[in-house]
Design a protein around this motif. Structure first.
Motif, PDB file in Angstrom:
ATOM      1  N   LEU A  35     -14.033  17.816 -97.290  1.00 28.44           N
ATOM      2  CA  LEU A  35     -13.407  18.205 -96.026  1.00 28.44           C
ATOM      3  C   LEU A  35     -11.968  17.708 -96.046  1.00 28.44           C
ATOM      4  N   ARG A  36     -11.119  18.399 -95.312  1.00 28.13           N
ATOM      5  CA  ARG A  36      -9.763  17.913 -95.113  1.00 28.13           C
ATOM      6  C   ARG A  36      -9.507  17.758 -93.622  1.00 28.13           C
ATOM      7  N   LEU A  37      -9.208  16.544 -93.238  1.00 33.00           N
ATOM      8  CA  LEU A  37      -8.866  16.259 -91.848  1.00 33.00           C
ATOM      9  C   LEU A  37      -7.355  16.364 -91.667  1.00 33.00           C
ATOM     10  N   SER A  38      -6.963  16.831 -90.507  1.00 33.78           N
ATOM     11  CA  SER A  38      -5.553  16.898 -90.153  1.00 33.78           C
ATOM     12  C   SER A  38      -5.320  16.126 -88.878  1.00 33.78           C
ATOM     13  N   CYS A  39      -4.138  15.571 -88.757  1.00 37.65           N
ATOM     14  CA  CYS A  39      -3.735  14.875 -87.534  1.00 37.65           C
ATOM     15  C   CYS A  39      -2.332  15.351 -87.193  1.00 37.65           C
ATOM     16  N   ALA A  40      -2.246  16.143 -86.142  1.00 39.98           N
ATOM     17  CA  ALA A  40      -0.956  16.665 -85.705  1.00 39.98           C
ATOM     18  C   ALA A  40      -0.346  15.727 -84.683  1.00 39.98           C
ATOM     19  N   ALA A  41       0.908  15.380 -84.913  1.00 41.75           N
ATOM     20  CA  ALA A  41       1.593  14.439 -84.034  1.00 41.75           C
ATOM     21  C   ALA A  41       2.685  15.141 -83.255  1.00 41.75           C
ATOM     22  N   SER A  42       2.816  14.776 -82.016  1.00 43.17           N
ATOM     23  CA  SER A  42       3.935  15.267 -81.200  1.00 43.17           C
ATOM     24  C   SER A  42       4.899  14.125 -80.983  1.00 43.17           C
ATOM     25  N   GLY A  43       6.146  14.465 -80.745  1.00 40.44           N
ATOM     26  CA  GLY A  43       7.126  13.415 -80.535  1.00 40.44           C
ATOM     27  C   GLY A  43       8.108  13.356 -81.685  1.00 40.44           C
TER      28      GLY A  43
END
Length: 123
Positions: free
Chosen positions: A18-26
């Protein structure tokens, strides 16, 4: 201020990926080291991996070394966790977190947290 949103969790058989993603704002995402932690049912949240602000240095828990790879894409404000050769003991809720100038294993040092994404590995 940094907001983090994880995605990519799911159900997979042992040995799968699996590939997890973490999208960041800012706008300040580039300044932050990013980490992945996980929490299995009834257990403490534990460190999985982290990467420094530039992506040039990484850190892994012994239990995932050689199987997981952390990376980041500054242009997309996203950090990834590629998970290969998954085992049932990898089952947990996975969280990404951000910290200034720190990419170690101490969860108390991380300032920002996502809501988590469930990873379930069946045997």
């Amino acid at each position: 201020q940094v907001q983090l949103v994880e995605s990519g969790g799911g159900l997979v058989q042992a040995g799968g990926s699996l590939r997890l993603s973490c999208a960041a704002s800012g706008r300040t995402f580039i300044r932050y080291a990013m980490g992945w932690f996980r929490q299995a049912a009834g257990k403490e949240r534990e460190f999985v991996s982290a990467i420094n602000w530039s992506g040039g240095s990484t850190n892994y828990a012994e239990s995932v070394k050689g199987r997981f790879t952390i990376s980041r894409d500054g242009a997309k404000n996203t950090v990834y966790l590629q998970m290969n050769s998954l085992k049932p003991e990898d089952t947990a809720v996975y969280y990404c977190a951000g910290a200034l100038n720190y990419y170690g294993s101490n969860k108390e040092t991380y300032n920002y947290w996502g809501q988590g994404t469930q990873v379930t590995v069946s045997s």
